[in-house]
Design a protein around this motif. Sequence first.
Motif, PDB file in Angstrom:
ATOM      1  N   ALA A 147      15.014  74.645  56.364  1.00  0.00           N
ATOM      2  CA  ALA A 147      15.997  73.472  56.325  1.00  0.00           C
ATOM      3  C   ALA A 147      16.571  73.276  54.719  1.00  0.00           C
ATOM      4  O   ALA A 147      17.828  73.198  54.802  1.00  0.00           O
ATOM      5  N   GLY A 151      16.454  80.740  56.641  1.00  0.00           N
ATOM      6  CA  GLY A 151      17.062  79.481  57.020  1.00  0.00           C
ATOM      7  C   GLY A 151      18.592  79.789  56.801  1.00  0.00           C
ATOM      8  O   GLY A 151      19.275  79.590  57.810  1.00  0.00           O
ATOM      9  N   GLY A 191      20.630  79.442  60.270  1.00  0.00           N
ATOM     10  CA  GLY A 191      21.742  78.346  60.065  1.00  0.00           C
ATOM     11  C   GLY A 191      23.150  78.801  60.360  1.00  0.00           C
ATOM     12  O   GLY A 191      23.878  78.240  60.887  1.00  0.00           O
ATOM     13  N   MET A 236      18.884  72.113  62.690  1.00  0.00           N
ATOM     14  CA  MET A 236      17.778  72.617  61.653  1.00  0.00           C
ATOM     15  C   MET A 236      16.980  71.715  61.163  1.00  0.00           C
ATOM     16  O   MET A 236      16.206  71.669  60.255  1.00  0.00           O
TER      17      MET A 236
END
Length: 397
Positions: A229, A353, A357, A373
């Motif tokens: 995140a 990530g 994302g 997320m």
Amino acid sequence: MSEVTSSQKAVTRVWNPRFTCIFLANAMMYLGQYMVQTLVTTYASTLGATTQILGVVASAFALTALLFKFVSGPMLDRFERKFIIFGAMLVMAFAFLGYSFSESVTMVIAFRLLQGAAQAFTATGYLAMATDALPREKLGTGLGMFTLAQSICMAIAPTIGLAIRDRFGFPATFMTASVLVFVAAMMSLVIKPVKKEEKKKEKFRIHVGDFIAREALLPMFFLFMVYIAACLINSYLVIYATQIRGLSGIGIYFTVNSLVLLVTKPIVGRLTDRLGFVKVFVPALLCSIIAFFVISVSTSLWMFLVAAVISAFGNGVCHPVVNALCMKAVPVEKRGAGSSTSYMGVDLGNLVGPSLGAWVAGTMGYPMMWRVMTIPLMIALVVAIAMRKTIAQTEAG
């Protein structure tokens, strides 16, 4: 009793000469690193990189950083750490210098991979050395102070880098960063080492237990969840604020976040020593979750700044708290491997990530990306609560 333990017990202050020298060298390294970090993708775009390739440029260093951690831990535990760090810092300085001479995106990616190989040794090595220089009962406080170097540099390095770029161009900025890292390398040589047992004379061999510290697997998991995140802030916040929300001046988000971190990290370190890991880590995760939701609904600069403040009590707190847990969990003679194992979680998060994302943003939009997320953060929260008794036993030693 080993000489490491005896030496460490003699240390009663956080700001002892050895720790102070390590702190300053680490700060110099991060100053150069964050000057580059904020500009390398922008530089690649001027060389013709597409949006997809920019993602590769942003995360390429994490790949080699992860791969080289399979040898960095054993080497840091077996050989003199300051000399290993010195060599790695020279490699990093060369990589930064390479950016200034790069004439294609391919060259930038190649030097990005070289930078990652160096980072496999620098961050983990400095953490292990800083831990050696601190008394065990003040690890939380000391490592909270230690990570201030990163926070300070996050606040000032982007501004310095942008100012040099605007006045002298990209090559001059990368050269400046290279000089800073070279100075940090020279500073590393004067750090007085902690005496160790005579293990260096043995033949150097790498076993699974040398580069994966079993005691550090839980901290590695926590950092993996957090950085899946957290890496989105550096990767997509500027794009989200400027292109999706149509705002300018979003750079102040990072300044505000870093300034608040200067206050929160020392306080959180002391709280960790007094209250324990879970009672600090869980609220920090909640703050990170709230910050992501605030970002997802932000339509003005002041809302982003609110998120910056909340995030300083969240993502900014999680890493030093987990580092302290990791260093308490591993034996003294395996701190290099423990640090390396823990940082593998950071590298894995930085690899997974941005791509995850981007997929969520492309499928559901950027606002939903910030909300979706938060799931890794929620998973880390549940695991921390479920494992609270085991963690308490680890902290008790």
